[in-house]
Design a protein around this motif. Sequence first.
Motif, PDB file in Angstrom:
ATOM      1  N   ILE A   2     -33.225 -16.373  -4.193  1.00  0.00           N
ATOM      2  CA  ILE A   2     -34.187 -17.449  -3.936  1.00  0.00           C
ATOM      3  C   ILE A   2     -35.418 -16.888  -3.228  1.00  0.00           C
ATOM      4  O   ILE A   2     -36.549 -17.247  -3.539  1.00  0.00           O
ATOM      5  CB  ILE A   2     -33.534 -18.577  -3.099  1.00  0.00           C
ATOM      6  N   GLY A   3     -35.188 -15.984  -2.275  1.00  0.00           N
ATOM      7  CA  GLY A   3     -36.287 -15.362  -1.561  1.00  0.00           C
ATOM      8  C   GLY A   3     -36.786 -16.198  -0.403  1.00  0.00           C
ATOM      9  O   GLY A   3     -36.494 -17.397  -0.298  1.00  0.00           O
ATOM     10  N   GLU A   4     -37.553 -15.557   0.458  1.00  0.00           N
ATOM     11  CA  GLU A   4     -38.120 -16.263   1.617  1.00  0.00           C
ATOM     12  C   GLU A   4     -39.048 -17.372   1.155  1.00  0.00           C
ATOM     13  O   GLU A   4     -39.956 -17.155   0.342  1.00  0.00           O
ATOM     14  CB  GLU A   4     -38.886 -15.273   2.494  1.00  0.00           C
ATOM     15  N   LYS A   5     -38.769 -18.579   1.645  1.00  0.00           N
ATOM     16  CA  LYS A   5     -39.523 -19.790   1.265  1.00  0.00           C
ATOM     17  C   LYS A   5     -39.499 -20.032  -0.245  1.00  0.00           C
ATOM     18  O   LYS A   5     -40.388 -20.674  -0.805  1.00  0.00           O
ATOM     19  CB  LYS A   5     -40.970 -19.700   1.758  1.00  0.00           C
ATOM     20  N   GLY A   6     -38.450 -19.478  -0.888  1.00  0.00           N
ATOM     21  CA  GLY A   6     -38.274 -19.719  -2.328  1.00  0.00           C
ATOM     22  C   GLY A   6     -39.225 -18.957  -3.221  1.00  0.00           C
ATOM     23  O   GLY A   6     -39.318 -19.237  -4.422  1.00  0.00           O
ATOM     24  N   ILE A   7     -39.898 -17.932  -2.674  1.00  0.00           N
ATOM     25  CA  ILE A   7     -40.955 -17.253  -3.435  1.00  0.00           C
ATOM     26  C   ILE A   7     -40.435 -16.536  -4.670  1.00  0.00           C
ATOM     27  O   ILE A   7     -41.068 -16.559  -5.736  1.00  0.00           O
ATOM     28  CB  ILE A   7     -41.735 -16.272  -2.524  1.00  0.00           C
ATOM     29  N   ARG A   8     -39.257 -15.917  -4.551  1.00  0.00           N
ATOM     30  CA  ARG A   8     -38.743 -15.153  -5.705  1.00  0.00           C
ATOM     31  C   ARG A   8     -38.367 -16.055  -6.870  1.00  0.00           C
ATOM     32  O   ARG A   8     -38.730 -15.782  -8.022  1.00  0.00           O
ATOM     33  CB  ARG A   8     -37.547 -14.303  -5.278  1.00  0.00           C
ATOM     34  N   GLN A  25     -39.420 -19.040  -7.396  1.00  0.00           N
ATOM     35  CA  GLN A  25     -40.632 -19.692  -7.883  1.00  0.00           C
ATOM     36  C   GLN A  25     -41.382 -18.793  -8.863  1.00  0.00           C
ATOM     37  O   GLN A  25     -41.951 -19.269  -9.848  1.00  0.00           O
ATOM     38  CB  GLN A  25     -41.552 -20.073  -6.713  1.00  0.00           C
ATOM     39  N   ASN A  26     -41.369 -17.493  -8.603  1.00  0.00           N
ATOM     40  CA  ASN A  26     -42.020 -16.544  -9.515  1.00  0.00           C
ATOM     41  C   ASN A  26     -41.310 -16.469 -10.863  1.00  0.00           C
ATOM     42  O   ASN A  26     -41.915 -16.128 -11.877  1.00  0.00           O
ATOM     43  CB  ASN A  26     -42.076 -15.153  -8.880  1.00  0.00           C
ATOM     44  N   VAL A  27     -40.014 -16.779 -10.862  1.00  0.00           N
ATOM     45  CA  VAL A  27     -39.263 -16.858 -12.122  1.00  0.00           C
ATOM     46  C   VAL A  27     -39.576 -18.176 -12.827  1.00  0.00           C
ATOM     47  O   VAL A  27     -39.880 -18.202 -14.027  1.00  0.00           O
ATOM     48  CB  VAL A  27     -37.739 -16.744 -11.866  1.00  0.00           C
ATOM     49  N   LYS A  55     -35.450 -26.040 -14.321  1.00  0.00           N
ATOM     50  CA  LYS A  55     -34.837 -25.864 -12.999  1.00  0.00           C
ATOM     51  C   LYS A  55     -33.709 -24.836 -13.074  1.00  0.00           C
ATOM     52  O   LYS A  55     -33.034 -24.720 -14.092  1.00  0.00           O
ATOM     53  CB  LYS A  55     -34.289 -27.203 -12.487  1.00  0.00           C
ATOM     54  N   ILE A  56     -33.522 -24.095 -11.983  1.00  0.00           N
ATOM     55  CA  ILE A  56     -32.460 -23.092 -11.939  1.00  0.00           C
ATOM     56  C   ILE A  56     -31.636 -23.271 -10.673  1.00  0.00           C
ATOM     57  O   ILE A  56     -32.179 -23.314  -9.566  1.00  0.00           O
ATOM     58  CB  ILE A  56     -33.027 -21.654 -11.968  1.00  0.00           C
ATOM     59  N   ASP A  57     -30.315 -23.402 -10.840  1.00  0.00           N
ATOM     60  CA  ASP A  57     -29.390 -23.409  -9.711  1.00  0.00           C
ATOM     61  C   ASP A  57     -28.806 -22.009  -9.559  1.00  0.00           C
ATOM     62  O   ASP A  57     -28.214 -21.479 -10.505  1.00  0.00           O
ATOM     63  CB  ASP A  57     -28.237 -24.403  -9.951  1.00  0.00           C
TER      64      ASP A  57
END
Length: 357
Positions: free
Chosen positions: A267-273, A275-277, A285-287
């Motif tokens: 997921i990455g910090e603050k969802g950055i990773r 979000q880039n996907v 959406k991805i779980d």
Amino acid sequence: MPKKEQTLDFQELFSAIDELEREYKIEKDYVYSVLESALLTAYKQVKGIKDKNLSNVKVSIDPEKGSVKIYEYRKVVENVKDRKNEISLEDAQKIDKRYKIGDIVAIEIPISQFSRKAAMTVRQTVIGKIREKKRSIIFEDYSSKIDNIVTGIIQRIDKKNVIVEIEGGKVEAILPMEEQIPGEEYKPGTLMKFYLVDVKIPPKEKEPIVYLSRTHPNLIKRLMENEVPEIQEGIIEIKAIAREAGSRSKVAVYSNSLKVDPVGACIGEKGIRIQNVLKHLNGEKIDIVKWSSDIGEFIKNALSPAEVVHIDLNLIEKKAFVLVPNSQLSLAIGKGGQNARLAAKLTGWKIDIKGKD
């Protein structure tokens, strides 16, 4: 009106060879050898020679000067017995008075005197061999990229297939209708990421066809690999993917290190990773769920975000009976049964969900 004679423009050919080397990595030496072979074939055609042995005939290629010449090499003799390989002293000294018995004379054969048919033979042979080599290079290049991501620009729609320009215009690829995300727009000029599925060479000597996908589960896998260094390093593994393209996917991940949380890392910090996907997936959406060798635990994780109260497993039928709070029953099943369906696909188990007061 007389027909225009077919001529060989070697300056144009050398420019084309330079471009082929830059664009397709076709080695110049290969093209020169093809040109040499084609010229020798044309020479035999002009001279009416059927003998395969042309040891006394050589082609001289000078790319810097843009010149191509054919020479016959003949030995100077007193009495000529073999006109193909010998020349009389008298005739040799007409060319250069310094020639003497035993010398080898190089006699240039003007290519400009080739017949129209011979010139066409050279052109067609060279063009044909270059196309063949180009096809081979494209096929080998893109065959090595199967199961990877390529970037392309939408060109046009052709009979429900989307035509995509990839690798800066070297190749036009096809995104078949069945590999398109439902509802996704493919406007000309749009830049997109694609999963390369296959490369095939069609009959009748056409260019190789590259087949792309926007729906393949491995599109998500490769996108995540690009964004999550821990996956590239082998610390985190993607164990399974269940996808309903354009809507929702579930990805099961596992960490080979107790120090690394696989879900958090993806997921990455603050969802950055993540979000880039997601930005490449047009709202899908991805779980991200944690994989476990304990199938009961894995099924619980796969049904997230719903909370599982109890689970019974039928190991023979690979069927799970799951209880969730009544308040979360619709969440566990999902809209149109999607959450349960994806969880079942992800785990490879049938899942029967019931509510519990």
